[in-house]
Design an enzyme around this catalytic site. Structure first.
Site, PDB file in Angstrom:
ATOM      1  N   GLY A 109       0.792  -1.229   0.000  1.00 28.07           N
ATOM      2  CA  GLY A 109       0.000   0.000   0.000  1.00 28.07           C
ATOM      3  C   GLY A 109       0.817   1.268   0.000  1.00 28.07           C
ATOM      4  CB  SER A 110       4.382   1.963   0.198  1.00 29.93           C
ATOM      5  OG  SER A 110       4.964   1.016  -0.667  1.00 29.93           O
ATOM      6  N   GLY A 111       2.512   2.526  -2.681  1.00 34.35           N
ATOM      7  CA  GLY A 111       2.448   3.258  -3.942  1.00 34.35           C
ATOM      8  C   GLY A 111       3.589   3.015  -4.901  1.00 34.35           C
ATOM      9  CG  LEU A 112       7.300   2.781  -3.979  1.00 34.27           C
ATOM     10  CD1 LEU A 112       8.638   2.502  -3.299  1.00 34.27           C
ATOM     11  CD2 LEU A 112       7.415   3.992  -4.888  1.00 34.27           C
ATOM     12  N   GLY A 113       4.025  -0.056  -6.346  1.00 30.70           N
ATOM     13  CA  GLY A 113       3.678  -1.253  -7.116  1.00 30.70           C
ATOM     14  C   GLY A 113       4.082  -2.538  -6.432  1.00 30.70           C
ATOM     15  CB  SER A 115       0.251  -5.950  -4.721  1.00 25.97           C
ATOM     16  OG  SER A 115      -0.046  -5.531  -3.418  1.00 25.97           O
ATOM     17  CG  ASP A 159       2.107  -1.148 -10.390  1.00 25.48           C
ATOM     18  OD1 ASP A 159       2.587  -0.087 -10.837  1.00 25.48           O
ATOM     19  OD2 ASP A 159       1.254  -1.181  -9.489  1.00 25.48           O
TER      20      ASP A 159
END
Length: 340
Positions: A109-113, A115, A159
């Site tokens: 959930g940190s926004g760097l892809g 998952s 991503d």
């Protein structure tokens, strides 16, 4: 024998959100992103027992099952299970036990892809073990299919392709899951300057990206003109960013990022909030010429472009908000796998 793989996380520089259906199916999307030296790792170790052990080392979660053709998708380590189930169905995994261990250098959930990059890494480890004949486009689309179709997780397409291909890429997205990855040949001095001036800041808060993405999708479905126009502008932003990087017009990067930040807030509610706005304004007062929220928004990482020698003053200002400055370098390579 241990089968290993790693895939890089990415920073989205422009066009974020235009890779999400139904927008890209209707209008075509375009994104510019770059992979960085933060990774998702996957290791598969065959066992002499007929058990499957799933371990997310960074999250300190371990599950154990008897060997089975399908593992239950129930909210616990579903990304690991989803890849196993899909590969088992399509290719068949030998009826032996194994331990699948994963680790990611950034929080979920940190926004760097994180998952999608993790899914790519897991596919890479299985492909290494089973000697699967999968090319880069195959692996990226396979990861997309597992996340979006098998597991019904909301999100886009960038991503999976960034993690698989690596480097700085201008990506185009069309209907019927068509994706074109255009690697950019940026001069090394331009890339070094971008790396020096771009500060990656973790706000110490994560977010549930699916909620934001679902609202974005709903806005397109309901023909919300303001939201759709913002996405059109973000697609144009990716073209602007591509031209600035290729031609070395780095003094324009901050303004292009700022333009995108203004547009992204119009796509859906909760992309920004008071805390994010406070951080953004403080960074600009300290000398940043622009920035953005990484990923879907709502929290996680932010990036700021700090021209000249403003980098250290911006970093000093950001420290007052807690969080963490994350050191990184740009990477040229995407998914890699090997065995020992």
């Amino acid at each position: 024998m241990i089968y290993r793989s790693r895939a890089p996380l990415r920073i989205g520089l422009a066009g974020g959100g235009t890779d999400v259906s139904p927008y890209c199916d209707l209008y075509g999307g375009a994104i510019l992103n770059a992979t960085v030296s933060l990774y998702a790792y996957a290791n598969i170790e065959p066992l002499n027992e007929e058990i499957i052990i799933l371990e997310a080392a960074d999250r300190k979660e371990i599950l154990q099952y008897q060997c089975s053709k399908a593992l239950p998708v129930n909210g616990k380590l579903d990304l690991l299970k989803g890849v196993y189930n899909r590969i088992q169905e399509d290719y068949g995994v030998p009826a032996i036990g194994f331990r699948l261990q994963t680790f990611v250098d950034a929080p979920a959930g940190s926004g760097l892809g994180t998952s999608s990059t993790l899914v790519v890494a897991i596919i890479g480890a299985f492909a290494e073990m089973l000697k699967l004949p999968l090319g880069e486009y195959d692996i990226a689309h396979y990861a997309y299919r597992i996340e979006r179709k098998d597991l019904n997780l909301a999100g886009g397409r960038q991503d999976q392709y960034a993690a698989t291909f690596g480097g700085v890429n201008y990506m185009e997205f069309y209907e019927e899951d068509k994706v074109i990855v255009n690697p950019l040949r940026i001069k090394s001095e331009y890339l070094s300057e971008l790396e020096n001036n771009l500060v990656l800041f973790y706000t110490a808060s994560s977010r549930e990206s699916a909620t934001i993405i679902k609202e974005q999708q709903k806005n397109v479905q309901q023909k919300n003109e303001g939201s759709i126009e913002a996405m059109h502008q973000l697609k144009e932003q990716s073209r602007m960013m591509k031209e600035a990087l290729l031609k070395g017009r780095l003094n324009e990067i901050g303004e292009i990022l700022d333009f995108g930040f203004q547009q992204k807030r119009k796509m859906a509610a909760n992309i920004s909030n008071h805390f994010i706005e406070e951080i953004y304004e403080a960074a600009k007062k300290a000398g940043a010429s622009g920035g953005k929220i990484s990923g879907a928004g709502g929290g996680g990482f932010m990036i700021f472009y700090c021209p000249g020698n403003t980098r250290h003053k911006v970093i000093e200002t950001l420290h007052q908000f807690g969080g963490e400055i994350k050191q990184y370098t740009f990477t040229k390579n995407g998914l890699g796998s090997w065995s020992i």
